[in-house]
Design an enzyme around this catalytic site. Structure first.
Site, PDB file in Angstrom:
ATOM      1  N   ARG A 126       0.924  -1.266  -0.017  1.00 49.21           N
ATOM      2  CA  ARG A 126      -0.118   0.108   0.157  1.00 49.21           C
ATOM      3  C   ARG A 126       0.731   1.276  -0.005  1.00 49.21           C
ATOM      4  NH1 ARG A 126      -3.045  -3.111   4.015  1.00 49.21           N
ATOM      5  NH2 ARG A 126      -4.608  -4.158   3.038  1.00 49.21           N
ATOM      6  N   LYS A 148       2.244  11.072 -11.441  1.00 48.12           N
ATOM      7  CA  LYS A 148       1.275  10.288 -12.216  1.00 48.12           C
ATOM      8  C   LYS A 148       2.339   8.943 -12.579  1.00 48.12           C
ATOM      9  CE  LYS A 148      -1.728  13.058 -14.787  1.00 48.12           C
ATOM     10  NZ  LYS A 148      -2.208  13.732 -16.181  1.00 48.12           N
ATOM     11  N   GLU A 190       7.862  17.482 -25.538  1.00 44.18           N
ATOM     12  CA  GLU A 190       7.143  17.740 -24.082  1.00 44.18           C
ATOM     13  C   GLU A 190       7.799  18.955 -23.590  1.00 44.18           C
ATOM     14  OE1 GLU A 190       4.399  16.196 -23.013  1.00 44.18           O
ATOM     15  OE2 GLU A 190       4.998  13.962 -23.222  1.00 44.18           O
ATOM     16  N   LYS A 232       5.843  22.920 -14.606  1.00 48.79           N
ATOM     17  CA  LYS A 232       5.154  21.667 -14.327  1.00 48.79           C
ATOM     18  C   LYS A 232       4.855  21.585 -12.734  1.00 48.79           C
ATOM     19  CE  LYS A 232       4.016  16.834 -14.809  1.00 48.79           C
ATOM     20  NZ  LYS A 232       4.138  15.807 -15.560  1.00 48.79           N
ATOM     21  N   GLU A 242      -5.588  16.497 -11.055  1.00 51.08           N
ATOM     22  CA  GLU A 242      -5.978  17.147 -12.306  1.00 51.08           C
ATOM     23  C   GLU A 242      -7.599  17.090 -12.431  1.00 51.08           C
ATOM     24  OE1 GLU A 242      -4.075  15.421 -15.744  1.00 51.08           O
ATOM     25  OE2 GLU A 242      -5.969  15.363 -16.855  1.00 51.08           O
ATOM     26  N   ARG A 246      -4.181  20.920 -14.213  1.00 48.79           N
ATOM     27  CA  ARG A 246      -3.583  20.053 -14.772  1.00 48.79           C
ATOM     28  C   ARG A 246      -3.681  19.372 -16.141  1.00 48.79           C
ATOM     29  NH1 ARG A 246      -0.008  15.583 -11.185  1.00 48.79           N
ATOM     30  NH2 ARG A 246       1.119  14.724 -13.103  1.00 48.79           N
ATOM     31  N   ASN A 250      -1.851  18.006 -21.089  1.00 46.40           N
ATOM     32  CA  ASN A 250      -2.087  17.032 -21.959  1.00 46.40           C
ATOM     33  C   ASN A 250      -2.232  17.818 -23.225  1.00 46.40           C
ATOM     34  OD1 ASN A 250      -1.876  14.716 -20.148  1.00 46.40           O
ATOM     35  ND2 ASN A 250      -3.868  15.386 -19.439  1.00 46.40           N
ATOM     36  N   HIS A 253      -1.942  15.734 -26.308  1.00 51.63           N
ATOM     37  CA  HIS A 253      -1.923  14.020 -25.778  1.00 51.63           C
ATOM     38  C   HIS A 253      -3.429  13.327 -26.504  1.00 51.63           C
ATOM     39  CE1 HIS A 253       1.332  15.457 -23.831  1.00 51.63           C
ATOM     40  NE2 HIS A 253       1.583  14.242 -22.954  1.00 51.63           N
ATOM     41  N   HIS A 257      -2.220  10.036 -28.107  1.00 49.47           N
ATOM     42  CA  HIS A 257      -2.478   8.703 -27.356  1.00 49.47           C
ATOM     43  C   HIS A 257      -3.159   7.842 -28.712  1.00 49.47           C
ATOM     44  CE1 HIS A 257      -2.195   9.933 -22.898  1.00 49.47           C
ATOM     45  NE2 HIS A 257      -1.185   9.861 -23.481  1.00 49.47           N
ATOM     46  N   HIS A 270       6.266   7.810 -27.728  1.00 51.53           N
ATOM     47  CA  HIS A 270       5.195   8.944 -27.161  1.00 51.53           C
ATOM     48  C   HIS A 270       5.487  10.271 -27.565  1.00 51.53           C
ATOM     49  CE1 HIS A 270       2.491  10.461 -23.978  1.00 51.53           C
ATOM     50  NE2 HIS A 270       3.403  11.144 -23.650  1.00 51.53           N
TER      51      HIS A 270
HETATM   52  P1  NAD Z   1      11.169   5.268 -22.480  1.00 49.36           P
HETATM   53  O1  NAD Z   1      11.292   5.039 -21.067  1.00 49.36           O
HETATM   54  O2  NAD Z   1      10.705   4.097 -23.424  1.00 49.36           O
HETATM   55  O3  NAD Z   1      12.648   5.473 -23.030  1.00 49.36           O
HETATM   56  C1  NAD Z   1      13.064   5.630 -24.371  1.00 49.36           C
HETATM   57  C2  NAD Z   1      14.207   4.748 -24.872  1.00 49.36           C
HETATM   58  O4  NAD Z   1      15.533   5.291 -24.268  1.00 49.36           O
HETATM   59  C3  NAD Z   1      14.262   3.473 -24.194  1.00 49.36           C
HETATM   60  O5  NAD Z   1      14.476   2.434 -24.952  1.00 49.36           O
HETATM   61  C4  NAD Z   1      15.160   3.440 -23.016  1.00 49.36           C
HETATM   62  O6  NAD Z   1      15.828   2.313 -22.738  1.00 49.36           O
HETATM   63  C5  NAD Z   1      16.262   4.373 -23.507  1.00 49.36           C
HETATM   64  N1  NAD Z   1      17.254   5.374 -22.565  1.00 49.36           N
HETATM   65  C6  NAD Z   1      16.625   5.729 -21.551  1.00 49.36           C
HETATM   66  N2  NAD Z   1      17.416   6.710 -20.998  1.00 49.36           N
HETATM   67  C7  NAD Z   1      18.660   6.318 -21.877  1.00 49.36           C
HETATM   68  C8  NAD Z   1      19.838   6.868 -22.134  1.00 49.36           C
HETATM   69  N3  NAD Z   1      20.349   7.997 -20.978  1.00 49.36           N
HETATM   70  N4  NAD Z   1      20.758   6.449 -22.898  1.00 49.36           N
HETATM   71  C9  NAD Z   1      20.095   5.608 -23.755  1.00 49.36           C
HETATM   72  N5  NAD Z   1      19.336   5.122 -23.876  1.00 49.36           N
HETATM   73  C10 NAD Z   1      18.134   5.561 -22.803  1.00 49.36           C
HETATM   74  O7  NAD Z   1      10.460   6.519 -23.215  1.00 49.36           O
HETATM   75  P2  NAD Z   1      10.287   8.038 -22.566  1.00 49.36           P
HETATM   76  O8  NAD Z   1      10.103   8.778 -23.766  1.00 49.36           O
HETATM   77  O9  NAD Z   1      11.276   8.315 -21.729  1.00 49.36           O
HETATM   78  O10 NAD Z   1       8.895   7.948 -21.843  1.00 49.36           O
HETATM   79  C11 NAD Z   1       7.737   7.765 -22.430  1.00 49.36           C
HETATM   80  C12 NAD Z   1       6.657   7.270 -21.452  1.00 49.36           C
HETATM   81  O11 NAD Z   1       6.672   8.189 -20.421  1.00 49.36           O
HETATM   82  C13 NAD Z   1       5.309   7.035 -21.931  1.00 49.36           C
HETATM   83  O12 NAD Z   1       4.980   5.615 -21.409  1.00 49.36           O
HETATM   84  C14 NAD Z   1       4.580   7.857 -21.593  1.00 49.36           C
HETATM   85  O13 NAD Z   1       3.146   7.715 -21.441  1.00 49.36           O
HETATM   86  C15 NAD Z   1       5.093   8.288 -20.325  1.00 49.36           C
HETATM   87  N6  NAD Z   1       4.588   9.705 -19.736  1.00 49.36           N
HETATM   88  C16 NAD Z   1       4.406   9.906 -18.396  1.00 49.36           C
HETATM   89  C17 NAD Z   1       4.126  11.039 -18.036  1.00 49.36           C
HETATM   90  C18 NAD Z   1       3.677  11.365 -16.473  1.00 49.36           C
HETATM   91  O14 NAD Z   1       3.392  12.423 -16.051  1.00 49.36           O
HETATM   92  N7  NAD Z   1       3.784  10.341 -15.535  1.00 49.36           N
HETATM   93  C19 NAD Z   1       4.299  12.117 -18.722  1.00 49.36           C
HETATM   94  C20 NAD Z   1       4.916  11.990 -20.035  1.00 49.36           C
HETATM   95  C21 NAD Z   1       4.882  10.580 -20.427  1.00 49.36           C
HETATM   96  N1  GLY Z   2       2.136  14.756 -18.544  1.00 49.60           N
HETATM   97  C1  GLY Z   2       0.816  15.329 -17.890  1.00 49.60           C
HETATM   98  C2  GLY Z   2       0.629  15.402 -16.592  1.00 49.60           C
HETATM   99  O1  GLY Z   2       1.924  14.942 -15.763  1.00 49.60           O
HETATM  100  O2  GLY Z   2      -0.144  15.783 -16.026  1.00 49.60           O
END
Ligand code: NAD
Ligand code: GLY
Length: 366
Positions: A126, A148, A190, A232, A242, A246, A250, A253, A257, A270
């Site tokens: 939890r 998130k 972003e 942010k 949100e 907030r 998006n 998005h 998405h 993404h």
């Molecule tokens: P990712 O985590 O898939 O990373 C992209 C690629 O880069 C992967 O292959 C990873 O292994 C590689 N990588 C990471 N760091 C590296 C480095 N320093 N050197 C070499 N390779 C490296 O993708 P991302 O773009 O970081 O994140 C996308 C995800 O984030 C999506 O799932 C999206 O939904 C999520 N997201 C979440 C929020 C939130 O608020 N929580 C906001 C935006 C996006």
């Molecule tokens: N990436 C959108 C949020 O964090 O709200």
């Protein structure tokens, strides 16, 4: 890439869930970076098969003095693995190692690792503490900040998750040196997002510095990460869960998405989907009267210069609409979009299907 950038701090103000975002170079191998993280017997670093070989040893060494045991779990890499099966590997590792409710999880990787580790931290016993050590530009400017956490469902992106704040976000800019160029561009989507929704001065700064950002100039990256995190933090500080404001984060998005789900997770990154989605959302904003054609052209040009696609895949308007209805902003089956209501300000609006179809016809491949 030179790495001498002094650490900067951005505070995310959420009462007893407040925490710092620390931005600088060569931080993750420095034990002092983690001095404020709660003490515990064990820590689990969650990373993936790409990032762990690059950075896990340095992090493990930095944490060795703080914990009796520091374990490492390498998840399979990629958006296609942001699912129950992979999430369960984290719970398996925690239970097999006898992790207790003080165990600290460290998410070492991009947004996929960060979102899954955060969700595991929110649910294991939890709730256990966790730290974000984002290693992609996208994760440093967005996903690691704000709490998130989620996994994907085959029927919708990020549909299963929780709001759960980390103890610390440590953005080590030196890790961006190994990021593939396509991933850097995805992160720029972003960064660009924060301009039209919140700060036109920042948009102008990005336009002036886009080449330096693509060339990974340390000072430019440091400013982009810091200003993005500041914006942010301001937004999340006002609306953590949100209820309203907030949602502006998006922007792009809803369309994005749909592209990600429609093509299959991982086909477009993404950030690529968000970049193209912002162009579509700007076109919608034009039709709703919030911006003029020059604004749309300006944003489209910047997205293109960032190395991101500006033409959507040919999924067909019916399929786009079907996919966009499965969105967390939808209400009673009505799609709601983040649109620009004036440059530097965004709002959530619905739009007639016919208008959305017009945008899709204009922005998607035939
Ligand atoms: P990712 O985590 O898939 O990373 C992209 C690629 O880069 C992967 O292959 C990873 O292994 C590689 N990588 C990471 N760091 C590296 C480095 N320093 N050197 C070499 N390779 C490296 O993708 P991302 O773009 O970081 O994140 C996308 C995800 O984030 C999506 O799932 C999206 O939904 C999520 N997201 C979440 C929020 C939130 O608020 N929580 C906001 C935006 C996006
Ligand atoms: N990436 C959108 C949020 O964090 O709200």
């Amino acid at each position: 890439m030179p790495t001498a950038v002094a650490p900067e701090h951005v505070e995310i103000q959420l009462g007893d869930r407040s925490y710092p975002i620390v931005i600088g170079s060569d931080l993750l191998g420095d034990a002092s970076s983690f001095a404020a993280v709660p003490a515990a017997a064990t820590a689990l670093i969650v990373s993936n098969t790409t990032v762990a070989p690059l950075y896990a040893a340095a992090l493990q060494q930095a944490l060795a003095g703080r914990y009796r045991e520091v374990h490492l779990l390498e998840l399979p890499d990629g958006e296609a693995h942001k699912d129950w099966q992979t999430l369960n590997l984290i719970f398996d590792a925690l239970l097999q190692r006898g992790a207790d409710r003080k165990t600290v999880l460290y998410a070492l990787g991009g947004g996929v690792v960060g979102d899954m580790t955060g969700f595991a931290a929110a649910s294991y016993m939890r709730g256990v503490p966790f730290v974000q050590v984002p290693t992609t530009l996208l994760a440093q400017v967005d996903s690691s900040v704000g709490g998130k956490t989620a996994i994907n469902h085959p029927l919708g992106k990020n549909m299963i998750g929780a709001f759960y704040q980390p103890q610390l976000v440590l953005c080590d800019l030196a890790t961006l040196a190994s990021l593939p160029p396509r991933e850097l561009s995805a992160g720029l989507a972003e960064v660009i997002k924060y301009g039209p929704i919140y700060d036109m001065g920042f948009l102008a700064w990005i336009e002036a510095n886009i080449d330096a950002l693509i060339a990974r100039d340390p000072a430019a990256l440091a400013h982009a990460v810091k200003r993005s995190c500041e914006i942010k933090a301001e937004v999340v500080g006002q609306d953590e869960r949100e209820a309203g404001l907030r949602a502006i984060l998006n922007f792009g998005h809803t369309f994005g998405h749909a592209i990600e789900s429609g093509l299959g997770y991982g086909e477009w990154l993404h950030g690529e989907a968000v970049g193209c989605g912002m162009v579509m959302a700007a076109q919608l904003s034009l039709r709703l009267g919030g911006v003029d054609a020059a604004f749309v052209e300006r944003l489209t040009a910047l997205v293109r210069r960032a190395g991101l696609p500006v033409t959507g895949p040919a999924l067909g308007a019916d399929r786009y609409l079907e996919l966009m209805r499965v969105d967390k902003k939808s209400e009673a089956g009505e799609i709601r979009f983040v649109v620009i209501d004036r440059p530097g300000s965004a709002a959530v609006r619905s739009a007639p299907d016919a208008m959305v179809r017009e945008v899709l016809a204009q922005c998607c491949a035939a």
